[in-house]
Enzyme design. Structure first.
Site, PDB file in Angstrom:
ATOM      1  N   ASP A 177       1.990  -6.885   2.354  1.00  0.00           N
ATOM      2  CA  ASP A 177       0.810  -6.127   2.805  1.00  0.00           C
ATOM      3  C   ASP A 177       1.245  -4.903   3.622  1.00  0.00           C
ATOM      4  OD1 ASP A 177      -1.769  -5.285   3.157  1.00  0.00           O
ATOM      5  OD2 ASP A 177      -2.375  -6.935   4.474  1.00  0.00           O
TER       6      ASP A 177
ATOM      7  N   ASN B  51      -5.338  -6.884   9.519  1.00  0.00           N
ATOM      8  CA  ASN B  51      -6.402  -7.640   8.871  1.00  0.00           C
ATOM      9  C   ASN B  51      -5.849  -8.382   7.654  1.00  0.00           C
ATOM     10  OD1 ASN B  51      -8.984  -8.558   8.379  1.00  0.00           O
ATOM     11  ND2 ASN B  51      -9.534  -6.818   7.115  1.00  0.00           N
TER      12      ASN B  51
ATOM     13  N   HIS C  98      -9.060 -10.679  -1.526  1.00  0.00           N
ATOM     14  CA  HIS C  98      -8.982 -10.498  -0.077  1.00  0.00           C
ATOM     15  C   HIS C  98     -10.129 -11.323   0.496  1.00  0.00           C
ATOM     16  CE1 HIS C  98      -8.771  -7.731   3.617  1.00  0.00           C
ATOM     17  NE2 HIS C  98      -9.863  -8.442   3.802  1.00  0.00           N
TER      18      HIS C  98
ATOM     19  N   HIS D 276       0.397   3.651   8.460  1.00  0.00           N
ATOM     20  CA  HIS D 276      -0.619   4.487   9.099  1.00  0.00           C
ATOM     21  C   HIS D 276       0.079   5.552   9.939  1.00  0.00           C
ATOM     22  CE1 HIS D 276      -4.169   2.227   7.998  1.00  0.00           C
ATOM     23  NE2 HIS D 276      -3.564   1.113   8.338  1.00  0.00           N
TER      24      HIS D 276
ATOM     25  N   HIS E  66       0.866  -1.185   0.000  1.00  0.00           N
ATOM     26  CA  HIS E  66       0.000   0.000   0.000  1.00  0.00           C
ATOM     27  C   HIS E  66       0.898   1.228   0.000  1.00  0.00           C
ATOM     28  CE1 HIS E  66      -3.755  -2.231   0.723  1.00  0.00           C
ATOM     29  NE2 HIS E  66      -2.993  -3.029   1.446  1.00  0.00           N
TER      30      HIS E  66
ATOM     31  N   ARG F 169      -0.408   4.278  -0.723  1.00  0.00           N
ATOM     32  CA  ARG F 169      -1.289   5.321  -0.176  1.00  0.00           C
ATOM     33  C   ARG F 169      -1.462   6.568  -1.045  1.00  0.00           C
ATOM     34  NH1 ARG F 169      -3.428   1.683   2.911  1.00  0.00           N
ATOM     35  NH2 ARG F 169      -2.622   1.404   4.996  1.00  0.00           N
TER      36      ARG F 169
END
Lengths: 451, 323
Positions: free
Chosen positions: A308, A281, A182, A312, A63, A65
């Site tokens: 993954d 997750n 997913h 954050h 990711h 972002r």
């Protein structure tokens, strides 16, 4: 002006052979004993005694972002993190804002990667418009765009509608692509916070049952068989999922699967701290799940490791568990975790690591011109990894914008000393090189291939 | 013991210390002037992110009877409802000089996060977190059982051999969890009774120290319990398919008049309140002499006085593990 020539002396190839590597004009021009005789005197020498040379690592699940969540990560900062971890190619997921569901967005993301120069960026396209799980996105336009998208995923959300999933598998087949699912039944995981079991019951955190993953994988492999399409399963986390995939492969179903570094090393017990760094997750599972994933990688049921990498900002993790965001950064630590969990334990060789972190993810993602061999003439994308160290993983190992790593303070084996992308260094002596230096190298490389 | 976050890690000695100090506090509560100067000049903050008038006023009464100053910080209508984080709220309270924080939060583990953070230094008392724990409720329940059984000879005694049946929504109940761990530590035997949908997942396989039964009548007949504790059933559970409707629940798992009549002569009926009369407990059961409901409320103040006194005045046994 082209990039300098590099002479890597005394590296250990994944096969265990010792070799010198001569890097010239973005290619490995000589591989073997005593390449110094082949090089001009102005080649920059790097002593690689004791370092393992691995083909540039490929992350099929990242990711970055950008666009939309630049406070967490950007294409530039995320590919710096990738380089720090020995990666030379990354596949960023589509849950950007706007969502990567049009040719315009995926081309923009790819271009940002090209300009930064730390790694090849091959965006993943959304399966459905806005990740809403209702209508197919313009898969053909993304496949035919300059970004040549081949991997499609609604990652973060499950394509849970059975008919839509069937159509997606069929339609993506048209473009030699793959749907990366997913696997998470949304109804079984409403407000879910951690692995469902006695521990979630004790801690009072809502459970995310293994069956919510396994039942979707079981449906999807049968759909893939029915329509003759390929399927990729993201972040497999349970022993039961490994069993289902093993069964599917034994039936000849074309399915590939990934495991994340954190699911290969960490267990749900970490949730006892209520420290949201461990909230992810799918959630961290039991010890027996960790062992099943490792065995799955060793016997080929699980094809690849993918990070993954989910950055954050601090405020998203400094809170009560329920309010915190899911996800962990993982690019910088992936190879060290893989060594700790798989090589040091004798389950995988370095040749296997090259397979699960480079060759197979490149094949699944249809990454063109990616070299996973050290044959003379192949593109010079590789990492030099020092497997002899065992150190506490500290903040200084992180190179992205966010520091939500579950491995901080943990002892991990090995570290990446050098990364080469298109024949120029992005990491040198354990340090990620400055952005302008790398961008200039990338520009010279681009000028070289277009001249 | 620096914080009270859970009963899981409370040792037998620590639990008995709290219960015995609560006996002293109960004596104060029976005097004409129900006040001690123990926490004069100290500030206790009741930080409630979830509505609970009963628990809040119980803590408020406890703090005031120890002469502490009390600030009630309710999340509704405050900066918290405008999106302020737990961190900012905690740092604000620390800056104001809170000497003790009583926290009720809808998220499991929030009190532990607060206790382990460097946001605030004060002792933290968990007044109920999500579906995790409610340790002062378990302590007041144990105190109530002990007083009923042993009266004025309660001090120093545990609950060895006492049989406790806890009935209802175990899955979502922080009261059931805190009671389980504390009752086990004190030597009591616990049976959970509920439909399978309301039993915590994995509790049986993980050998929780509780017998688990789906059959209330059979359990009451076979265990002849000293204590039957009924838990509140929330109506939203019906909509989430945990059971079909209130009638069926009351028929199978409610303490109705027939079941009440079949209990042994000394069996106590407990309920943490607030009660749904006619659902999990009949009016006759709630109002019978067996019912300890009002004793529980009175004892709640004594137990919370003991906890605040031990934590905030620094009188808790030094060198003991954090509970």
């Amino acid at each position: 002006m082209s990039n300098p020539t590099y002479l890597i002396v005394g590296a250990t190839l994944p096969t265990g052979e010792r070799a010198d590597l001569l890097v010239q004009d973005a290619r490995l021009t000589h591989v073997g004993r005593d390449a110094s005789g082949e090089s001009s005197s102005d080649a920059i020498r790097i002593d690689a005694d004791g370092l393992v040379a691995l083909p540039g690592l490929v992350d099929l699940h990242t990711h970055l972002r950008e666009p939309g969540f630049e406070q967490s990560e950007t294409v530039l900062s995320g590919t710096r993190a990738a380089a720090a971890g020995g990666f030379t190619s990354v596949f960023p997921m589509a849950n950007t804002l706007p969502v990567s569901d049009t040719a315009g967005v995926v081309e923009q993301v790819m271009t940002l990667g090209d300009d930064a120069g730390y790694a090849t960026v091959r965006p993943i396209g959304a399966v459905t418009v806005g990740l809403a799980g209702e209508r197919l996105s313009e898969i053909g336009a993304m496949a035919h765009s300059k970004a040549r998208v081949r991997v499609f995923s609604d990652d973060g959300k499950c394509v849970h509608d059975s008919l839509l999933m069937r159509r997606a598998l069929e339609y993506v087949k048209t473009f030699d692509g793959v749907v990366a699912q997913h696997a998470q039944d949304p109804r079984l995981t409403e407000n879910a916070q951690m692995n469902e079991g006695a521990l979630s019951s004790e801690l009072g955190l809502k459970g995310w049952p293994a069956v919510a993953e396994e039942s979707v994988i079981a449906r999807d492999v049968l759909l893939a068989e029915h329509v003759g399409a390929r399927l990729h399963v993201c972040h497999v986390s349970t022993a039961g999922s490994v069993e289902v995939i093993r069964w599917a492969k034994s039936r000849g179903i074309v399915v590939t699967a990934e495991a994340t570094p954190h699911h290969l090393l960490l267990t749900e017990d970490l949730a006892r701290s209520y420290d949201a760094r461990y909230k992810v997750n799918p959630p961290l599972r039991r010890d027996e799940d960790v062992r099943a994933l490792r065995e799955g990688l060793a016997d080929g049921t699980i094809d690849i490791i993918a990070t993954d990498h989910a950055p954050h900002p601090r405020e998203s993790k400094e809170s009560e568990w329920d309010a915190a965001s899911f996800g962990m950064v993982g690019l910088e630590s992936a190879l060290s975790v893989a060594q700790t969990a798989l090589v040091d334990t004798g389950l995988l060789t370095w040749n296997d690591i090259a397979r699960v972190l480079s060759r197979t993810p490149a094949e699944i993602g249809r990454l063109a011109d990616h070299s996973h061999s050290f044959e003379p003439g192949s593109p010079a994308n590789f990492a030099l990894h020092d497997p002899s160290t065992s150190t506490t993983f500290e903040l200084d190992r992180l190179a992205g914008k966010s520091d939500n790593s579950p491995f901080l303070g943990r002892t991990l084996s090995g570290r990446v000393e050098h990364t080469f992308h298109h024949g120029y260094p992005t990491v040198s002596a354990g340090r990620v090189l400055a952005s302008d230096t790398v961008a200039a190298s990338a520009a010279r490389w681009k000028a070289g291939i277009t001249s | 013991m620096r914080h009270l976050l859970s009963t899981k890690n409370l040792s037998r000695d620590e639990a008995l210390q709290i219960l015995d100090v609560a006996e002293d506090m109960a004596a104060v509560n029976e005097r004409e002037v129900r006040k001690l100067p123990a926490l004069r000049g100290k500030t206790i903050v009741n930080l409630f992110f979830e509505d609970s008038t009963r628990t809040r006023i119980s803590f408020e009464a406890a703090a005031k009877r120890l002469s502490a100053d009390v600030i009630n910080f309710s999340a509704k209508g405050s900066s918290v409802s405008k999106g302020e984080s737990l961190k900012d709220t905690a740092q604000t309270l620390a800056a104001m000089g809170a000497d003790g924080v009583v926290i009720r939060h809808h998220a499991s583990g929030a009190p532990q996060v607060l206790a382990e953070s460097d946001w605030i230094d004060a002792p933290i008392v968990n007044a109920g977190d999500g579906t995790h724990e409610h340790p002062t409720q378990a302590l007041l329940d144990a105190f109530t059982i002990r007083r009923r059984l042993f009266g004025s000879t309660s001090r120093g005694r545990d609950l060895a051999g006492v049989s406790v049946v806890i009935v209802g929504d175990i899955l979502h109940s922080r009261v059931a969890r805190s009671n389980l761990w504390l009752l086990e530590t004190l030597g009591a035997a616990v049976t959970f009774v509920a439909p399978a949908t309301l039993i915590p997942f994995g509790a049986e396989a993980a050998n929780w120290p509780a017998a688990i039964s789906y059959d209330l009548d059979g359990t009451l007949r076979e265990t002849r319990p000293d204590v039957v504790m009924m838990l509140r059933i929330q109506s939203e559970r019906m909509n989430a398919a945990f059971f079909p409707n209130a009638r069926e629940y009351a028929r199978e798992w409610g303490l109705d008049d027939a079941r009440l009549a079949a209990l042994g002569p000394d069996t106590m009926v407990m309920h943490p309140g607030p009660m749904n009369r006619g659902l999990e407990i009949s009016a006759a059961a709630a109002d019978s002499p067996r019912s300890t409901v009002l004793e529980q409320v009175a004892n709640g103040v004594s137990v919370r006085m003991a906890v605040l006194y031990l934590l905030v005045s620094g009188q808790a046994g030094e060198g003991k593990a954090n509970a």
